[in-house]
Write a protein that holds these residues in place. Structure first.
Motif, mmCIF file in Angstrom:
data_model
loop_
_atom_site.group_PDB
_atom_site.id
_atom_site.type_symbol
_atom_site.label_atom_id
_atom_site.label_comp_id
_atom_site.label_asym_id
_atom_site.label_seq_id
_atom_site.Cartn_x
_atom_site.Cartn_y
_atom_site.Cartn_z
ATOM 1 N N PRO A 9 0.784 -1.235 0.000
ATOM 2 C CA PRO A 9 0.000 0.000 0.000
ATOM 3 C C PRO A 9 0.822 1.295 0.000
ATOM 4 O O PRO A 9 0.245 2.374 0.045
ATOM 5 N N THR A 10 2.159 1.195 -0.024
ATOM 6 C CA THR A 10 2.967 2.423 0.102
ATOM 7 C C THR A 10 2.974 3.217 -1.208
ATOM 8 O O THR A 10 3.322 2.682 -2.268
ATOM 9 N N GLN A 11 2.599 4.486 -1.094
ATOM 10 C CA GLN A 11 2.611 5.357 -2.274
ATOM 11 C C GLN A 11 4.022 5.935 -2.429
ATOM 12 O O GLN A 11 4.600 6.436 -1.451
ATOM 13 N N VAL A 25 0.337 15.149 1.350
ATOM 14 C CA VAL A 25 0.091 13.811 1.918
ATOM 15 C C VAL A 25 0.211 13.727 3.439
ATOM 16 O O VAL A 25 -0.290 12.771 4.041
ATOM 17 N N PHE A 88 0.742 11.622 13.797
ATOM 18 C CA PHE A 88 1.368 11.145 12.547
ATOM 19 C C PHE A 88 2.879 11.261 12.687
ATOM 20 O O PHE A 88 3.383 12.244 13.223
ATOM 21 N N PRO A 133 -0.087 6.081 11.943
ATOM 22 C CA PRO A 133 0.306 6.196 10.532
ATOM 23 C C PRO A 133 1.611 6.982 10.396
ATOM 24 O O PRO A 133 1.905 7.838 11.226
ATOM 25 N N GLY A 135 4.855 8.363 7.322
ATOM 26 C CA GLY A 135 5.450 8.410 5.984
ATOM 27 C C GLY A 135 6.953 8.513 6.118
ATOM 28 O O GLY A 135 7.478 8.640 7.233
ATOM 29 N N SER A 149 7.283 -3.869 5.189
ATOM 30 C CA SER A 149 6.594 -3.882 6.483
ATOM 31 C C SER A 149 7.449 -4.495 7.580
ATOM 32 O O SER A 149 6.934 -5.012 8.558
ATOM 33 N N TYR A 168 3.543 -0.760 6.953
ATOM 34 C CA TYR A 168 3.918 -0.225 5.641
ATOM 35 C C TYR A 168 3.828 1.291 5.742
ATOM 36 O O TYR A 168 2.806 1.818 6.232
ATOM 37 N N LYS A 170 2.774 4.969 4.772
ATOM 38 C CA LYS A 170 1.664 5.455 3.930
ATOM 39 C C LYS A 170 2.227 5.948 2.607
ATOM 40 O O LYS A 170 1.600 5.818 1.562
ATOM 41 N N PHE A 171 3.382 6.618 2.694
ATOM 42 C CA PHE A 171 4.039 7.127 1.481
ATOM 43 C C PHE A 171 5.534 7.187 1.745
ATOM 44 O O PHE A 171 5.974 7.227 2.900
#
Ligand code: NZQ
Ligand code: ZN
Length: 386
Positions: A9-11, A25, A88, A133, A135, A149, A168, A170-171
């Motif tokens: 799922p990582t952008q 993001v 975050f 979450p 990044g 992960s 994972y 997020k980005f």
């Protein structure tokens, strides 16, 4: 090919000068903890760029995550998360900072004793565990942590692997030009770490997985092609961009889906790092060639395939192909400036018992894709690497 699930799922935001896009993001109006290492991101201006992209957020900072991040350090960040009600996390650094952030993300939802269970026994030992979450902004291409992960955390004289789909990123922002400031030895480490990640998922036994095999071979050939060049030409963007992307793809689940995996080089290497402070990639460069010398019968078919397709060795008998593939791999690591013998790092025969005890304490008595790499065989591999 085995059955498998695949979901990453990582952008990824890849390329030059894109840190301003962090504002698209990273959530607004919340408390953010920026996590970094020993100061390279301060010195080279990356932290300032990150902070100036993040207006309209309340920013907190936690610096000082060391290479091979230590549990005690990470727990200080967990205290900060709890105290400031952080929503975050943003990791700015290499594998150690990103791995540390993954652990902080999980441990921030746990009690102190649960955090230790998380470290020693994994997420399944902590019912109801969640993760904050987060990044990443990657500064060192090597581990693939920016798109996987897993996290590796040190405690005492041991390293522990924590895995969970909850961590994972997020980005991840992958700007190859941020890596231009890396010292040569860290670039070399990155090439070797990525190389061995591919090997651990490829040199096992044949499993009729043509996509995984040919992609693995492609990454290995790319790393051989660009490895020395990107050390010699540290600001050549395309060379570095290719190192970054190959390293990310080496350990993001793609080539490992549906195939047997080994990881004994990593598990033995982790002991060398934890006990003697050898850099992660250097520990792999010591163990891998020696492991192949001891395990060439078990890995025969894939070593022949590797010799032919990665090194282009043909028209010789299979035993010679294997010998040449092993020596070319060792020479490749050495050509990057990475030594491949225990003695090069001051590690002696008397030290091997400590490594074996470390493996024994963690129950690593049957490593490898066939689970038959016993402690006696680990000892032989280490003795052969002296
Ligand atoms: O701490 P700072 O000051 O930032 O300096 C770092 C550190 O000293 C420096 N550095 C990073 N980016 C830089 C830079 N220096 C100049 N310019 C830059 N752009 O490099 C040094 C090493 O950093 P570190 O993060 O420790 O290296 P790496 O990315 O190789 O990470 C190693 C860790 O990752 C784990 C290893 O066990 C080890 O703990 N691994 C994680 C994996 C995963 N999550 O999937 C898989 C790997 O197999 C590996 O085990
Ligand atoms: Zn590794």
């Amino acid at each position: 090919m085995y059955n498998f699930n695949f979901h990453n799922p990582t952008q990824i935001f890849f390329g030059k000068d894109r840190l301003t896009e962090l504002s698209n993001v990273v959530p607004e109006g919340v408390n953010i903890l920026i996590i970094y290492g020993g100061g390279s991101v301060v010195k080279f201006g990356t932290l300032d760029k990150v902070k100036s992209a993040l207006t309209n957020r309340t920013l907190f900072e936690f610096g000082g995550v060391e290479p091979n991040p230590h549990y005690d350090t990470l727990m200080k960040a967990v205290e900060m998360v709890k105290k400031h009600k952080i929503d975050f996390l943003l990791a700015v650094g290499g594998g150690s900072v990103i791995d540390g952030t993954k652990f902080i993300a999980l441990a921030s939802t746990c009690s102190q004793s649960e955090s230790l269970s998380l470290l020693f026994k994994g997420v399944s030992a902590v019912p109801g565990i969640k993760a904050l979450p987060f990044g990443t902004v990657l500064t060192l291409p090597a581990t693939g942590s920016e798109m996987n992960s897993g996290a590796v955390v040190s405690h005492g004289e041991s390293k522990y692997v924590v895995m969970s789909p909850m961590v994972y990123p997020k980005f991840s922002f992958l700007d190859p030009s941020i890596t231009f400031t890396l010292p040569d030895t860290q670039v070399a480490n990155g090439v070797v770490d990525a190389f061995v990640h591919v090997i651990e998922q490829y040199i096992t036994f044949p499993s009729a997985a043509t996509f995984q095999d040919s992609t693995a071979e492609g990454i290995l050939r790319n790393l051989i092609e660009i490895g020395r060049k990107t050390i010699d030409h540290p600001t050549d963007y395309d060379l570095r961009a290719n190192l970054v992307w190959n390293a990310t793809m080496a350990l993001n689940g793609l080539i490992g889906a549906g195939v047997p995996q080994d990881w004994s080089t990593h598990m033995i290497g982790h002991e060398l790092t934890a006990l003697f402070g050898v850099d992660h990639a250097k520990s792999l460069a010591i163990v891998l060639p020696s492991l192949w010398e001891i395990r060439k019968t078990q890995k025969r078919d894939k070593l022949i395939q590797y010799a032919e397709r990665v090194w282009g060795i043909k028209e010789l008998n299979d035993d010679i192909k294997i010998e040449l593939a092993i020596s070319k791999t060792r020479d490749f690591f050495e050509s990057l400036g990475i030594k491949t013998k225990l003695s090069d790092y001051g590690i002696k025969a008397v030290d091997i018992d400590k490594v074996i005890n470390g493996l024994k304490n963690k129950g690593f008595t049957g490593l490898s894709e066939t689970k038959d790499l016993t402690l006696d065989i680990s000892r032989k591999i280490l003795e052969n690497a002296l």
